[in-house]
Scaffold this active site. Structure first.
Site, PDB file in Angstrom:
ATOM      1  N   LYS A 142     -89.746  87.393  48.723  1.00  8.52           N
ATOM      2  CA  LYS A 142     -90.974  87.190  49.510  1.00  8.52           C
ATOM      3  C   LYS A 142     -91.020  85.706  49.867  1.00  8.52           C
ATOM      4  O   LYS A 142     -91.381  84.866  49.043  1.00  8.52           O
ATOM      5  CB  LYS A 142     -92.191  87.589  48.667  1.00  8.52           C
ATOM      6  CG  LYS A 142     -93.388  88.096  49.454  1.00  8.52           C
ATOM      7  CD  LYS A 142     -93.987  87.130  50.426  1.00  8.52           C
ATOM      8  CE  LYS A 142     -94.891  86.098  49.779  1.00  8.52           C
ATOM      9  NZ  LYS A 142     -95.294  85.022  50.722  1.00  8.52           N
ATOM     10  N   GLU A 169    -101.115  66.872  41.287  1.00 12.12           N
ATOM     11  CA  GLU A 169     -99.996  66.916  42.236  1.00 12.12           C
ATOM     12  C   GLU A 169    -100.550  66.905  43.662  1.00 12.12           C
ATOM     13  O   GLU A 169    -101.324  67.771  44.042  1.00 12.12           O
ATOM     14  CB  GLU A 169     -99.182  68.192  42.006  1.00 12.12           C
ATOM     15  CG  GLU A 169     -97.948  68.238  42.862  1.00 12.12           C
ATOM     16  CD  GLU A 169     -97.132  69.505  42.646  1.00 12.12           C
ATOM     17  OE1 GLU A 169     -97.717  70.588  42.626  1.00 12.12           O
ATOM     18  OE2 GLU A 169     -95.902  69.385  42.495  1.00 12.12           O
ATOM     19  N   GLU A 220     -90.953  78.139  38.103  1.00  9.54           N
ATOM     20  CA  GLU A 220     -90.582  76.770  38.462  1.00  9.54           C
ATOM     21  C   GLU A 220     -91.785  76.193  39.184  1.00  9.54           C
ATOM     22  O   GLU A 220     -92.025  76.506  40.351  1.00  9.54           O
ATOM     23  CB  GLU A 220     -89.367  76.776  39.394  1.00  9.54           C
ATOM     24  CG  GLU A 220     -88.136  77.405  38.806  1.00  9.54           C
ATOM     25  CD  GLU A 220     -87.527  76.586  37.696  1.00  9.54           C
ATOM     26  OE1 GLU A 220     -87.708  75.353  37.688  1.00  9.54           O
ATOM     27  OE2 GLU A 220     -86.898  77.174  36.811  1.00  9.54           O
ATOM     28  N   CYS A 263     -91.070  69.188  44.470  1.00  8.46           N
ATOM     29  CA  CYS A 263     -91.632  69.388  43.127  1.00  8.46           C
ATOM     30  C   CYS A 263     -91.337  68.193  42.224  1.00  8.46           C
ATOM     31  O   CYS A 263     -92.150  67.845  41.375  1.00  8.46           O
ATOM     32  CB  CYS A 263     -91.102  70.665  42.512  1.00  8.46           C
ATOM     33  SG  CYS A 263     -89.314  70.729  42.421  1.00  8.46           S
TER      34      CYS A 263
END
Ligand code: NAD
Length: 486
Positions: free
Chosen positions: A167, A375, A242, A276
């Protein structure tokens, strides 16, 4: 979408638009898959798994190698699709596509070398383990590196005998669909690799919740990761997460400053900070901090931001309007919490249409500021000065995240001592993050569970079966552990 070897629309007929983030222009309509399409894809993958799980490793390896060759042959088209749909500037997109065969080759090589172990048990017995595929695996992909994250997760899954339902992120579905055409051309059996496009809350959630999905690999935000773990937990799927990070880039007083400045710029500006492992907390030793910041600003003035298809471009736009608004909101928060040293706006020449943000540096950032803890996922860094290693380590570890760290330091003892004490999944010393198929990548704490890449990733795509054999033909001698008769 790509289900059971065919290109298909959503069964509902619904679509959603996707745009070019460098202009905001509508470029295509993508099928809006929902739980019906997910069920169709998972059934196809489950049917295909019946034979694929017992296929020869050599056959699987050959198909992965053929796919790698097709990726190389189609690199230009794949890179252009990635660039126009995700905002990667073309040179970077091409570099990433050119790297993809490395992952396919690595896992093709591993396919016939990964195995279980023999175990020394008491008695005249043999005991060993098999590493078996999970069956149907789900791969839920983010928009920052659509193709690379897809290949790093499906390559081990396929090599080890699993079937896949992917997906892609709703903002960047196009390259996964082109990749699916290449999988088909390579000769993988129908149903082994499927792609369902659609929104996270519809197609993504339905996939994670599907009871026939035995493994889920999710790369994305920590918040969504929590929801995926909950959905997968309901049917006890194996879940690899992750997730996000707030990675420190530490400059020690003995660091060669020119190199460290260049890496700091890469750290928060590469892919416009939508990485990331972005070095979004910059810790400067107080002896070199003033000089470093002067050099940093001088370097940022030369950064070329703009059209992803221009050969000179070094930094493209953010990936979507929604994300652009989020990053700009964080910049406003930063202005309240700290001192803006550089950037903070939109580059003048690029401000007209696309989602561009200037590289932005905040200094005098308190360690509990939101821009030091959350973040941002944009080209924004929070600079903090340090003098004591003990305080430095405590500040770095005082984070919900634990993905990655960079130490720029000539004294190898200090570097290794610091590396050992940081609560993160990987540390690079005098180097920037270079993602490779052979080195494990993943996080500590709320940055994730499981590992992508490296042989460590095998555990995410296999399950253990133990087999024990009694070599004494008399059952009386097959004693149980307690030695009791019953
Ligand atoms: P996201 O969590 O919003 O979306 C990621 C994917 O999950 C998309 O495909 C989305 O459609 C899907 N999704 C969203 N809601 C869902 C739900 N309820 N159920 C199932 N699927 C759902 O993340 P993003 O904003 O696309 O990506 C950015 C994040 O990814 C950042 O936090 C970044 O740090 C992280 N990231 C981590 C790594 C890593 O390797 N650790 C790599 C790249 C990105």
């Amino acid at each position: 979408m790509h289900i059971n070897g065919a290109s298909v629309p959503a069964r509902s007929g619904a679509t959603f638009p996707t745009t070019d983030p460098s202009t905001g222009r509508h470029i295509a309509d993508v099928p809006r898959g929902d739980s019906v399409d997910v069920d169709h894809a998972v059934q196809a993958a489950a049917d295909a798994a019946i034979e694929w799980q017992f296929s020869d490793a050599i056959t699987r390896a050959g198909l992965l190698r053929r796919l790698g060759a097709l990726v190389s042959e189609n690199a230009d088209e794949l890179a252009r699709i990635e660039s126009i749909d995700s905002g990667h500037y073309l040179g970077k997109a091409r570099e990433l596509v050119d790297a993809m065969p490395l992952w396919l080759e690595y896992w093709a090589g591993a396919a016939d070398k990964v195995g279980g172990r023999t175990i020394a048990v008491p008695g005249n017995k043999i005991s060993f383990t098999l590493l078996e595929p999970l069956g149907v695996t789900a791969h839920i992909i983010p928009w920052n590196y659509p193709l690379l994250i897809l290949v790093r997760s499906v390559a081990p899954a396929l090599a080890l005998g699993n079937t896949c339902v992917v997906k892609p992120a709703e903002d960047t579905s196009l390259s996964a669909l082109k990749f699916a055409e290449l999988v088909q051309e390579a000769g993988f059996p129908d149903g082994v690799f499927n792609v369902v496009t659609g929104y996270g809350a519809e197609a993504g959630a339905a996939l994670a919740a599907h009871p026939e999905v035995r493994g889920i690999t999710f790369t994305g935000s920590t918040e969504t990761g929590r929801e995926i773990a909950r959905l997968g937990g309901q049917h006890i799927a194996q879940v690899n997460l992750e997730l996000g990070g707030k990675s420190p880039l530490v400059v020690f007083p003995d660091a060669p400053l020119e190199d460290a400045v260049e890496v700091a710029v890469q750290g928060f500006c590469s892919r416009a900070g939508q990485v990331c492992v972005a070095g979004s907390r910059l810790f400067l030793h107080e002896d070199i901090a003033d000089q470093f910041l002067e050099m940093l600003v001088a370097r940022l003035r030369t950064a070329v931001i703009g059209d992803p298809f221009d050969d000179n471009t070094q930094m493209g736009p953010l990936a979507s309007q929604k994300h652009f608004d989020r990053v700009r909101e964080y910049i406003e928060i930063g202005k309240q919490e700290a001192t803006l040293l550089y950037g903070g706006g939109q580059p003048e020449h690029a401000a007209s249409a696309g989602f561009f943000v200037e590289p932005t540096v905040f200094v005098d950032v308190p360690k509990d500021a939101r821009i030091a803890r959350e973040e941002i996922f944009g080209p924004v860094t929070a600079v903090m000065r340090w003098s004591s290693v003990e305080d430095l380590i405590a500040t770095i570890n005082d984070s919900d995240y634990g993905l990655f760290a960079v130490l720029w330091c000539q004294d190898i003892t200090s570097a290794l001592d610091t590396a050992k004490r940081l609560q993160v999944g990987s540390v690079m010393i005098n180097d920037w993050f270079g993602e490779l198929p052979m080195t494990p990548h993943g996080g500590h704490k709320q940055s994730g569970t499981g590992r992508e890449e490296g042989l460590e990733a095998v555990h995410g795509y296999t399950q253990v079966k133990h087999i024990g054999i009694n070599l004494d033909r008399s059952p009386a001698k097959a004693s149980n552990w307690a030695g009791a008769p019953l």
